[in-house]
Scaffold this active site. Structure first.
Site, mmCIF file in Angstrom:
data_model
loop_
_atom_site.group_PDB
_atom_site.id
_atom_site.type_symbol
_atom_site.label_atom_id
_atom_site.label_comp_id
_atom_site.label_asym_id
_atom_site.label_seq_id
_atom_site.Cartn_x
_atom_site.Cartn_y
_atom_site.Cartn_z
ATOM 1 N N ASP A 81 0.833 -1.201 0.000
ATOM 2 C CA ASP A 81 0.000 0.000 0.000
ATOM 3 C C ASP A 81 0.869 1.253 0.000
ATOM 4 O O ASP A 81 1.979 1.244 0.533
ATOM 5 C CB ASP A 81 -0.904 -0.038 1.244
ATOM 6 C CG ASP A 81 -2.082 0.902 1.130
ATOM 7 O OD1 ASP A 81 -2.300 1.482 0.054
ATOM 8 O OD2 ASP A 81 -2.801 1.064 2.146
ATOM 9 N N HIS A 112 2.946 3.055 -8.893
ATOM 10 C CA HIS A 112 2.781 1.625 -9.146
ATOM 11 C C HIS A 112 4.008 1.059 -9.872
ATOM 12 O O HIS A 112 4.471 -0.035 -9.572
ATOM 13 C CB HIS A 112 1.517 1.359 -9.981
ATOM 14 C CG HIS A 112 0.236 1.756 -9.282
ATOM 15 N ND1 HIS A 112 -0.009 1.454 -7.972
ATOM 16 C CD2 HIS A 112 -0.860 2.433 -9.715
ATOM 17 C CE1 HIS A 112 -1.205 1.923 -7.622
ATOM 18 N NE2 HIS A 112 -1.746 2.530 -8.670
ATOM 19 N N LEU A 161 11.218 -20.477 -4.335
ATOM 20 C CA LEU A 161 10.146 -19.641 -3.790
ATOM 21 C C LEU A 161 8.854 -19.777 -4.602
ATOM 22 O O LEU A 161 8.888 -19.759 -5.836
ATOM 23 C CB LEU A 161 10.599 -18.172 -3.821
ATOM 24 C CG LEU A 161 9.561 -17.128 -3.398
ATOM 25 C CD1 LEU A 161 9.371 -17.146 -1.882
ATOM 26 C CD2 LEU A 161 9.970 -15.732 -3.852
#
Ligand code: FPP
Length: 234
Positions: free
Chosen positions: A11, A28, A122
């Site tokens: 955020d 972004h 991962l």
């Protein structure tokens, strides 16, 4: 202790851009660099699952131009990062209400998921068009249709097969869960930081993991029971 599964609510991109007199999308784009940095550090630290809340069901209500830009950014990131996934043995997974995504984006997602399915490092889980309540509802419908099999509700969630998060991080100073993994966060440790997502890189991620390591997880038991269990397993 290193958490097996870290989930992040990324955020503060908009505010980060605004502080610099730029359009929100600039935040972004800068946020994708934090995504990269956090993936790299997750691999380095030995985190097995990294879940990122990239776009919520509620985010569809943002101005159309921003939604379009974000979708474009997702598609571009997937294409750009495919070689990185291969190189780093990363398994790429998308979870969410995919019926709302474009055909082209779904094709790219399917391609990247298939290509990385056998990778053993991962697992990077991107939550796209996801909300916790949507997940609970869609799971309940399918579970009921199957005759409500006892003890198997979790198998119907969109996150079936993914362990519950050990640690949930939220950046930008907000202290709420915003309809993310509602069912799955029953015993998750929360870490809130004022740092905005584009500034959340390796050093900040490390701080969050250090904070997590200092906590005692009790899962409803007493501290003494946990100490006893820890001693018994030594
Ligand atoms: C929250 O900041 C961020 C988002 C809604 C999008 C997150 C997306 C990225 C970091 C882009 C790329 C992601 C991937 C997985 C490639 P905000 O817009 O709510 O910021 P604000 O609260 O300051 O307005």
């Amino acid at each position: 202790m290193i958490p097996t599964h870290v989930a992040i609510i990324m955020d503060g991109n908009g505010r980060w851009a605004k502080m610099r007199g730029k359009e929100r999308i600039y935040g972004h784009y800068e946020g994708t660099e934090s995504v990269r940095a956090c993936c790299e550090y997750a691999v380095e630290a030995g985190v097995r699952w990294l879940s990122l809340f990239a776009f919520s069901e509620e985010n569809w209500a943002r101005p159309e131009a921003e939604v379009t830009e974000l979708m474009h950014l997702m598609a571009k990131s997937i294409l750009n990062e495919r070689p990185t996934f291969e190189k780093n043995n990363i398994r790429f997974i998308v979870v969410g209400n995919r019926s709302r995504l474009s055909e082209a984006l779904n094709r790219d997602i399917d391609g990247a998921m298939a290509e990385t399915a056998a990778n053993t490092g991962l697992s990077l889980v991107i939550f796209l068009s996801y909300s916790g309540r949507w997940d609970i509802e869609q799971a309940a419908e399918r579970w009921a249709a199957d005759g409500a099999p006892e003890g198997r509700y979790g198998d119907y969630l969109a996150t079936a097969g993914i362990p519950d998060p050990d640690l949930l991080i939220r950046t930008s100073g907000e202290q709420r869960i915003s309809n993310f993994l509602l069912w799955q966060c029953a015993y998750t440790e929360f870490y809130f930081t004022p740092v905005l997502w584009p500034d959340f890189r390796k050093a900040e991620f490390r701080k969050a993991l250090e904070d997590y390591a200092s906590r005692q997880r009790r899962f409803g038991k007493t501290g003494d029971q946990i100490t006893q269990e820890t001693n018994d397993s030594k």
